[in-house]
Design an enzyme around this catalytic site. Sequence first.
Site, PDB file in Angstrom:
ATOM      1  N   ASP A   1      -6.125  10.090  -5.434  1.00  0.00           N
ATOM      2  CA  ASP A   1      -6.676   8.874  -6.022  1.00  0.00           C
ATOM      3  C   ASP A   1      -6.238   8.688  -7.472  1.00  0.00           C
ATOM      4  O   ASP A   1      -6.098   7.564  -7.947  1.00  0.00           O
ATOM      5  CB  ASP A   1      -8.205   8.921  -5.934  1.00  0.00           C
ATOM      6  CG  ASP A   1      -8.843   7.557  -6.125  1.00  0.00           C
ATOM      7  OD1 ASP A   1      -8.112   6.567  -6.252  1.00  0.00           O
ATOM      8  OD2 ASP A   1     -10.080   7.478  -6.145  1.00  0.00           O
TER       9      ASP A   1
ATOM     10  N   CYS B   1      -7.710   2.022  -6.845  1.00  0.00           N
ATOM     11  CA  CYS B   1      -7.294   1.671  -5.487  1.00  0.00           C
ATOM     12  C   CYS B   1      -6.336   0.489  -5.532  1.00  0.00           C
ATOM     13  O   CYS B   1      -6.686  -0.570  -6.072  1.00  0.00           O
ATOM     14  CB  CYS B   1      -8.512   1.323  -4.627  1.00  0.00           C
ATOM     15  SG  CYS B   1      -8.103   0.782  -2.958  1.00  0.00           S
TER      16      CYS B   1
END
Length: 314
Positions: A17, A241
């Site tokens: 991430d 994201c």
Amino acid sequence: MPGTPDQVLITDVLLRDGLQNEPVVIPTADKLRLAYGLLDAGVTSLEAGSFVRPEKVPQMADTGLLLARVRPGESVSLHTLVFNEQGARRAVEAGARDVRLTVSASDGHSLANAGVPRDASLDRLAPAVEILRASGVRLEATIATAFVCPYDGETDPATVVAAARRLAAFGIRVLHLADTIGAAGPLHIRRTVTAVREALPELPVGLHLHNTYGMAPANVWEALRLGVRRFDAALGGIGGCPFAPGAAGNLGTDDLVHLCHHAGIATGIDVGRLTAVREQLRILLGHRLDSALAAVSSAPVPLCLGAATAGTAG
């Protein structure tokens, strides 16, 4: 503080991430140095990457190679993310032992991230689960947009519970609830964590928090009060994201460890050693990092709490 755990497990998600939203692709050799630096600092749970289409997320193209080259001890978990059957096959071929299934609580984010609505994304995980379980892979799961969605607004806890029930039927060991765009506050944390626990009391719950609006530390504190013992974080507070507009960096691993140690909660992680790895990361990325510790000092403030944090460096 009633309900506060004596120890927490922190999964550093830098390699997945943290890096997936960066404009540069970090070479595998440099990722390996970061991984071993984190392990040396005492991190025992890492997210190594995700099995997604390389043309969509080029930063994750070397996930299989990274799995093959990182050789952690038996006490270390090396997680990868899987969204579908193809990803499951790639994970098994790469020798993955710990996999997180990933779905969105909201249809809007699911369509942007996985190309199908939420229920369809859960349906297509079924054959992936068969492949993974047949290979003895340990399963966890993450529900994205568990609190707020950039497309659909606030997420109804009942929707999260419905997804959690289906994931629990797959045999997952842990469920992680993600504040994907960092828009949640303590009330969101309390109501959704409580709803999931009431519905699935035997399923351990963890949190994956972003810090877009500076609320991650407050959300950690609320979760600690609820007895949550598992948290995701990314060294330096980087990440986001690609398919969630407005998603900024993660809660910083360095900040989270610092907070826990000042609360007398053990993590097994040395903040001082994290500082050296964080500097390597800053040089690799060529820009400032987002964690509070990265911004204020090259070394953490020393603790003066005596035995309260015995066994926890930093």
